[in-house]
Design a protein around this motif. Sequence first.
Motif, PDB file in Angstrom:
ATOM      1  N   ILE A 469       1.021  -1.399   0.288  1.00 29.74           N
ATOM      2  CA  ILE A 469       0.351   0.332   0.592  1.00 29.74           C
ATOM      3  C   ILE A 469       1.088   0.954   0.053  1.00 29.74           C
ATOM      4  CG2 ILE A 469      -2.011   1.224   1.110  1.00 29.74           C
ATOM      5  CD1 ILE A 469      -3.164  -1.892   0.073  1.00 29.74           C
ATOM      6  N   LYS A 470       0.560   2.126  -0.626  1.00 35.07           N
ATOM      7  CA  LYS A 470       0.907   3.507  -1.095  1.00 35.07           C
ATOM      8  C   LYS A 470       0.680   4.599  -0.606  1.00 35.07           C
ATOM      9  CE  LYS A 470       4.274   6.573  -3.486  1.00 35.07           C
ATOM     10  NZ  LYS A 470       5.105   6.406  -5.001  1.00 35.07           N
ATOM     11  N   VAL A 471       0.073   5.239   0.242  1.00 32.16           N
ATOM     12  CA  VAL A 471      -0.977   6.522   0.391  1.00 32.16           C
ATOM     13  C   VAL A 471      -0.796   7.719   0.433  1.00 32.16           C
ATOM     14  CG1 VAL A 471      -1.790   7.302   2.919  1.00 32.16           C
ATOM     15  CG2 VAL A 471      -0.787   5.226   2.722  1.00 32.16           C
ATOM     16  N   LEU A 472      -0.778   8.292  -1.005  1.00 30.06           N
ATOM     17  CA  LEU A 472      -1.018   9.766  -1.391  1.00 30.06           C
ATOM     18  C   LEU A 472      -1.324  11.041  -0.629  1.00 30.06           C
ATOM     19  CD1 LEU A 472      -2.281   8.147  -5.344  1.00 30.06           C
ATOM     20  CD2 LEU A 472       0.403   7.968  -4.574  1.00 30.06           C
ATOM     21  N   GLU A 473      -0.409  10.765   0.794  1.00 25.48           N
ATOM     22  CA  GLU A 473      -0.810  12.278   1.619  1.00 25.48           C
ATOM     23  C   GLU A 473      -0.862  12.991   1.076  1.00 25.48           C
ATOM     24  OE1 GLU A 473      -1.633  12.623   5.491  1.00 25.48           O
ATOM     25  OE2 GLU A 473      -1.208  10.804   4.698  1.00 25.48           O
ATOM     26  N   ASN A 474      -0.196  13.260   0.221  1.00 24.33           N
ATOM     27  CA  ASN A 474      -0.400  14.945  -0.358  1.00 24.33           C
ATOM     28  C   ASN A 474      -1.735  15.074  -1.648  1.00 24.33           C
ATOM     29  OD1 ASN A 474       2.115  16.258   0.418  1.00 24.33           O
ATOM     30  ND2 ASN A 474       2.679  15.103  -1.533  1.00 24.33           N
ATOM     31  N   GLU A 475      -2.482  13.969  -1.779  1.00 28.44           N
ATOM     32  CA  GLU A 475      -3.302  14.023  -2.666  1.00 28.44           C
ATOM     33  C   GLU A 475      -4.772  13.977  -1.585  1.00 28.44           C
ATOM     34  OE1 GLU A 475      -3.258  15.466  -5.349  1.00 28.44           O
ATOM     35  OE2 GLU A 475      -1.127  14.197  -6.296  1.00 28.44           O
ATOM     36  N   LYS A 476      -4.936  13.604  -0.884  1.00 25.25           N
ATOM     37  CA  LYS A 476      -5.956  13.540  -0.532  1.00 25.25           C
ATOM     38  C   LYS A 476      -6.615  15.016   0.320  1.00 25.25           C
ATOM     39  CE  LYS A 476      -4.502  14.987   4.423  1.00 25.25           C
ATOM     40  NZ  LYS A 476      -4.169  14.209   5.810  1.00 25.25           N
ATOM     41  N   ILE A 477      -8.200  13.959  -0.139  1.00 24.75           N
ATOM     42  CA  ILE A 477      -9.030  15.797  -0.341  1.00 24.75           C
ATOM     43  C   ILE A 477      -9.786  15.696   1.052  1.00 24.75           C
ATOM     44  CG2 ILE A 477     -11.462  16.024  -1.620  1.00 24.75           C
ATOM     45  CD1 ILE A 477      -9.724  14.169  -3.859  1.00 24.75           C
ATOM     46  N   THR A 478     -10.533  16.396   1.413  1.00 27.44           N
ATOM     47  CA  THR A 478     -11.567  16.745   2.639  1.00 27.44           C
ATOM     48  C   THR A 478     -12.761  17.536   1.652  1.00 27.44           C
ATOM     49  OG1 THR A 478      -9.680  17.187   4.470  1.00 27.44           O
ATOM     50  CG2 THR A 478     -12.040  17.978   4.714  1.00 27.44           C
ATOM     51  N   VAL A 479     -13.366  16.792   2.287  1.00 29.29           N
ATOM     52  CA  VAL A 479     -14.915  17.192   1.337  1.00 29.29           C
ATOM     53  C   VAL A 479     -16.063  17.902   2.598  1.00 29.29           C
ATOM     54  CG1 VAL A 479     -17.240  16.430   0.152  1.00 29.29           C
ATOM     55  CG2 VAL A 479     -14.952  15.485  -0.544  1.00 29.29           C
TER      56      VAL A 479
END
Length: 484
Positions: A469-479
Motif C-alpha cells: 500500500i502506498k498512501v498518496l498523502e499529498n493528494e487527500k481531499i476533505t469534502v
Amino acid sequence: MNNYNEDKFNEILKHKAKQENIQVPENLKKDVLKTLNKLPDRKVKRKNKLSKVSGLVAGLIVCLLTFNVFMPAYAESLPIIGPTFKEINEAIGIGDKYVKGSKDVDITKKYKDTTMTINNIYYDGVELAIAYELKSETGFDDKPIIFPIIRSGFKGIQYDNEENNGEFIDDNTYVGLASYSFTNDKLPDKAKIEFIVNDLYGNWVGYYPKKLDFKFSIDSKDMGKEVYTINKDIKYGEESFKIREVIKSKLNTVVYVDVYNENSKANKYYQGDYLKEYNFEFIALDDKGIPLNNKGMEFDGVFKAKKSLIGTSIFRFDEISQETKSITLIPIINNSNRMSIINNRIENVKYTIEKINKDNETLIKSSSEGEYIINDIDFQEDKTVVNIKAKKYLRTLEDINISIWDEEKLDKYNNSNKGQEYEWYKGTTDIEIKETKFNGLDDGYNFTLTLPALDKNKDYYISVPDLGIKVLENEKITVDLSKN
C-alpha cells in the motif's frame, strides 16, 4: 441474520406501553393497554395468530416495522410507536439501515393466495431499498427471500443483493426489508422500473408468468441524495484519475472517479482483459477520523482502438450520519489485489514479524502498513488480552490487518524462503482473535484484542502482511458537507 426473540417481542410491547406517558385520549390508551395485556406467550410454532388476538395490535406491529425501517425519527415522535421503536427493532432484528426520507408507495399485488404490498422505497442512484409486507392465505414454506427481476424499459438490470431480512408477524404475515445495489449496471437518478417477484424463496423460476408485477418511478434527488462536485485530477504512472463527485445518501457514500490511460495494454494471460499492476483506491474517514467501511468498487472501462482505456470507477462506502460535517478521502495505490505473476512465477505475500515482549511494549513497523505498538499482553486464566495501538490509516475498525502467530507457524514461514514456497501455510493457523474492541483515538487507533487463554511460558509473534500500500498523502481531499 436477524435475531428475533418472540418472548422479548411481546414483553417489550407490554412493558414499554405501560411504562411510557402516552399522550392520547384515555379511553384509547386503556383499550390499547388492555389489548397488549392479552397478548399470548407465543411458542416457537406460529399457530397463535396475532390477527385472531387483536387486529389493532397486528396493525400496530406492521406500522412499527414500516416506520422503523425507513422513518425512525417520525416513528419515535408517535404515541405508543415512539416509546417502543428502539426496543422493538432490537427484538425484530431487521437491521440498522433505517431511512428517513423514503417514498411511501403502498402498492399491492396479488397472485393466487399471496398478496405483496411494497410500503416504502428508497433510492439513491446506486441502491434501491424496499419495505414490504407479504400475506399468504395458506402460510409460508420458509422465510421469504426476495430476489426480483428488475427492468427499466426493455433492459434487465443486474444487481447485488445487499440485504434480505424481516420477521413473521403470524403464520400468514411476513414483514421485511430488502435492498439491491446497481453498481454493475447503473440506473439513472430518475427512472421508471418494473419490479417482478416470481418466487418468494430466492429461486430462479423464469421470467414468465409475471406473478407479482410492480411498476413505479424512482428519483434519487427526491429522497435526500446530495451531490458534491470535486473535479480533482491525480496523476500516477501512466494513468490519470479525475475525482469527479461524491454522493451522500441515507444508504451510501459514493465516490465517482474517471480514469484515463493512453498506453494500457491487454495482458496476455487474460485474453484481452485489462490487468493493471495496481489499484487506485480510497480510505474514507469521517470528521472524527473514523473510517467508513468500504462496501465495494466497480470499474466500467472500454478499450479503444489502440487499447487506451477510458472508464469510471465507483467506490461505495457506508452511509454517514447527518451530524458528520466533512469526510476525508485519502487516495492509496494498492498492489495487493493484482495477480502477482512475475517472470511466470507467483509471488506470495511477505510479512513483517516481531516477537511480542511480555514485559514491555512491542513496536512493529511495516514499510507499507505503518506501525503498531503492543502496550501490554495480559495472560489470564480464561483468555489473553492484548492492548494495541495502530498508527496508520485504517480501512475499517473491524479488522486491523494483523495476526498473532505461535512458534510453529513462524518456523514454517522461515523454512519456506520467508513464505515464498507454494502453500507454505498449510497445516498452520493463526491464533484466533475472538474480539476486537475499539477504545478511541489517541495518537492512533487504540484497540483491545481478546485471544484464547495462552501459555505464558511460550513465545508469540505479531505479523503484519506487506500489502504494497502506498498512501498518496499529498493528494487527500476533505469534502465540506455543509457546502452544497
